[in-house]
Design a protein around this motif. Structure first.
Motif, PDB file in Angstrom:
ATOM      1  N   ALA A  22      46.347  48.738  36.622  1.00  0.00           N
ATOM      2  CA  ALA A  22      46.888  49.707  37.577  1.00  0.00           C
ATOM      3  C   ALA A  22      47.515  49.007  38.771  1.00  0.00           C
ATOM      4  CB  ALA A  22      45.773  50.650  38.040  1.00  0.00           C
ATOM      5  N   ALA A  23      46.884  47.918  39.221  1.00  0.00           N
ATOM      6  CA  ALA A  23      47.423  47.155  40.350  1.00  0.00           C
ATOM      7  C   ALA A  23      48.783  46.559  39.998  1.00  0.00           C
ATOM      8  CB  ALA A  23      46.447  46.050  40.749  1.00  0.00           C
ATOM      9  N   ILE A  24      48.933  46.066  38.765  1.00  0.00           N
ATOM     10  CA  ILE A  24      50.206  45.483  38.332  1.00  0.00           C
ATOM     11  C   ILE A  24      51.295  46.550  38.285  1.00  0.00           C
ATOM     12  CG2 ILE A  24      51.399  44.390  36.387  1.00  0.00           C
ATOM     13  CD1 ILE A  24      48.770  42.917  35.767  1.00  0.00           C
ATOM     14  N   VAL A  25      50.946  47.744  37.821  1.00  0.00           N
ATOM     15  CA  VAL A  25      51.930  48.837  37.774  1.00  0.00           C
ATOM     16  C   VAL A  25      52.386  49.204  39.187  1.00  0.00           C
ATOM     17  CG1 VAL A  25      52.275  51.276  37.200  1.00  0.00           C
ATOM     18  CG2 VAL A  25      51.105  49.760  35.584  1.00  0.00           C
ATOM     19  N   ALA A 131      51.532  41.953  46.428  1.00  0.00           N
ATOM     20  CA  ALA A 131      50.410  41.613  45.551  1.00  0.00           C
ATOM     21  C   ALA A 131      49.166  41.264  46.352  1.00  0.00           C
ATOM     22  CB  ALA A 131      50.798  40.442  44.641  1.00  0.00           C
ATOM     23  N   ALA A 132      49.340  40.468  47.407  1.00  0.00           N
ATOM     24  CA  ALA A 132      48.193  40.075  48.232  1.00  0.00           C
ATOM     25  C   ALA A 132      47.583  41.287  48.933  1.00  0.00           C
ATOM     26  CB  ALA A 132      48.628  39.032  49.256  1.00  0.00           C
ATOM     27  N   GLY A 133      48.429  42.186  49.403  1.00  0.00           N
ATOM     28  CA  GLY A 133      47.926  43.390  50.069  1.00  0.00           C
ATOM     29  C   GLY A 133      47.130  44.267  49.132  1.00  0.00           C
ATOM     30  N   LEU A 147      46.305  36.124  39.354  1.00  0.00           N
ATOM     31  CA  LEU A 147      47.177  36.719  38.352  1.00  0.00           C
ATOM     32  C   LEU A 147      48.121  37.726  38.984  1.00  0.00           C
ATOM     33  CD1 LEU A 147      47.999  37.031  35.422  1.00  0.00           C
ATOM     34  CD2 LEU A 147      46.158  38.702  35.129  1.00  0.00           C
ATOM     35  N   LEU A 148      47.622  38.520  39.916  1.00  0.00           N
ATOM     36  CA  LEU A 148      48.465  39.518  40.561  1.00  0.00           C
ATOM     37  C   LEU A 148      49.558  38.852  41.396  1.00  0.00           C
ATOM     38  CD1 LEU A 148      48.598  42.618  40.663  1.00  0.00           C
ATOM     39  CD2 LEU A 148      47.426  42.510  42.859  1.00  0.00           C
ATOM     40  N   LEU A 149      49.238  37.739  42.040  1.00  0.00           N
ATOM     41  CA  LEU A 149      50.246  37.001  42.802  1.00  0.00           C
ATOM     42  C   LEU A 149      51.335  36.462  41.876  1.00  0.00           C
ATOM     43  CD1 LEU A 149      47.966  35.088  45.325  1.00  0.00           C
ATOM     44  CD2 LEU A 149      49.728  36.741  45.932  1.00  0.00           C
ATOM     45  N   MET A 150      50.944  35.997  40.701  1.00  0.00           N
ATOM     46  CA  MET A 150      51.931  35.512  39.730  1.00  0.00           C
ATOM     47  C   MET A 150      52.830  36.653  39.262  1.00  0.00           C
ATOM     48  SD  MET A 150      49.671  32.800  37.500  1.00  0.00           S
ATOM     49  CE  MET A 150      51.056  32.297  36.482  1.00  0.00           C
TER      50      MET A 150
END
Length: 435
Positions: A22-25, A131-133, A147-150
């Motif tokens: 969900a975070a990636i979306v 992503a960091a937020g 992974l989210l930062l990438m």
């Protein structure tokens, strides 16, 4: 009891995966929207600058404004792309959310007043900031944060250039020279593709580049036996492109080091940088090397698009762009390096083609991707970019030029936070308490 424990652990793992998905979306959609806004505004300020050339003379004052914006609100956000990469390597410092609006605003200011800079750095930093937020807000684990930062890097890159596969591969290739982070490829590909789709849905059209099918490069005898002479020219071109990458990276680092060492008042650094850009315009006798450089106000001006045609660049357009961009970015103005690298490569390819009798459009395309490959140490991503932008018919030339440039561009590139494979393995070993 064991079954209950196993079921509970499985539930927690699946819940964590769903939260990450969900975070990636959310990240991808926000990155796509923000990049679309940025590209729209960038086009507006570029057009405005073309219509009001006197704005160039305010570039030194704009540099002071950028300095104080980061001094008052930026803190560690001034580290830019390197901050995002360092956070992936070693979480803890934090990528501030304020990086996104700051880099967006200051990049627009740089272009409005005639600085020579790009746009990918802005997109990547916005993706990393979002992503960091999200990671902090949702309290993701360190591994999921990495992974989210990438995926933030992939989303920003894929959206700003309209190259989703390149964006994904760039994100897994750029962190460690000579090593690919394969575990992240699927989420990075998803994020890059979704962000690119969202950006396109907002009405953003990316510049189209063409390599004509009528060039000798397409006339292979069997498909596996391309012209040996043209391959030889491509190999020599790759060497030249790699040396151009090295020259750009070194000059930017040297200018940054010297200006910080010998100019005692920090806000004077971008002020003097702005004066140097104005002086360079007078010395070169043109403003072709200010701004983004993808297109130009006049058909006769030098630009990336025009470099794909005979007579679209002078013999030393690539050298002028290196100098203009190195002083702009090395002395405190904001923006990316990649689009100027495209300009440097395309105009150098044009000059090499004119000197060797090679197809102009092909060599402009080879330089476009190969100088980028050498400066960022991402030859695989750049080979794929060639296919996404120009088609797959020339893939053997793309690969030869990009990997040759990579090997001829020295050990360091434009990203100081980029690690080499041996150092990355040592850091991983130490952090795990092994070895």
């Amino acid at each position: 009891m064991n079954n209950t424990t196993t079921t509970l652990q499985s539930f927690k793992v699946n819940r964590q995966r769903l939260r990450l998905a969900a975070a990636i979306v959310v990240l991808s959609v926000l990155a796509g929207l923000l990049v679309a806004l940025f590209l729209w505004l960038l086009d507006l300020v570029t057009q405005f600058h073309w219509q009001h050339n006197w704005l160039l003379y305010l570039l030194p004052l704009a540099g002071i404004g950028i300095y104080f914006l980061y001094r008052l609100a930026g803190k560690n956000a001034g580290a830019g792309n390197n901050l995002v990469m360092e956070e992936i390597h070693q979480p803890g410092g934090g990528v501030p959310v304020r990086m996104a609006p700051l880099v967006l605003l200051t990049t627009l200011v740089t272009h409005l007043f005639g600085g020579s800079a790009g746009r990918e750095g802005t997109a990547v930093q916005m993706g990393g900031s979002i992503a960091a937020g999200i990671a902090r807000k949702w309290k993701l684990s360190p591994a999921d944060t990495r992974l989210l930062l990438m995926t933030g890097i992939a989303a920003g890159f894929g959206a700003v250039f309209g190259t989703p596969v390149t964006g994904a591969v760039f994100a897994i290739e750029v962190l460690v020279v000579g090593s690919l982070q394969y575990r992240a490829i699927l989420p990075c590909l998803f994020a890059s593709a979704l962000a690119a789709l969202v950006c396109a849905a907002c009405g953003i059209a990316h510049t189209a580049y063409y390599i004509s099918s009528a060039t000798p490069a397409a006339q292979w005898l069997p498909i596996a036996a391309p012209s040996v002479i043209l391959l030889g020219k491509t190999l020599l071109g790759g060497i030249a492109f790699g040396l151009a990458s090295y020259s750009f990276s070194r000059l930017q680092h040297i200018i940054n080091t010297i200006s910080n060492r010998y100019i005692p008042v920090p806000w004077l650094i971008p002020f003097i940088g702005g004066l140097i850009i104005i002086l360079l315009c007078f010395i070169s006798g043109t403003r072709n090397y200010t701004g983004l450089g993808v297109t130009a106000p006049l058909p006769s001006d030098v630009s990336i698009v025009n470099a794909f045609h005979t007579g679209g660049a002078s013999s030393f357009s690539w050298l002028w762009k290196i100098i203009f961009t190195a002083f702009t970015l090395g002395m405190g103005f904001k923006g990316g390096e990649v689009t100027p690298l495209f300009f440097i490569g395309a105009t150098m390819g044009n000059a090499l083609a004119m000197a060797t009798g090679a197809p102009v459009d092909l060599f402009a395309g080879l330089g476009f991707i190969a100088v980028f490959a050498g400066a960022t140490k991402t030859p695989l991503a750049c080979t794929i970019m060639g296919m996404e932008l120009f088609g797959s018919s020339y893939v053997i030339y793309f690969a030869l030029a990009c990997f040759t440039a990579f090997y001829c561009s020295g050990k360091t590139g434009i990203y100081t936070a980029q690690r080499r494979k041996t150092k990355a393995l040592a850091a991983t070993t130490n952090s795990n308490g092994k070895g």
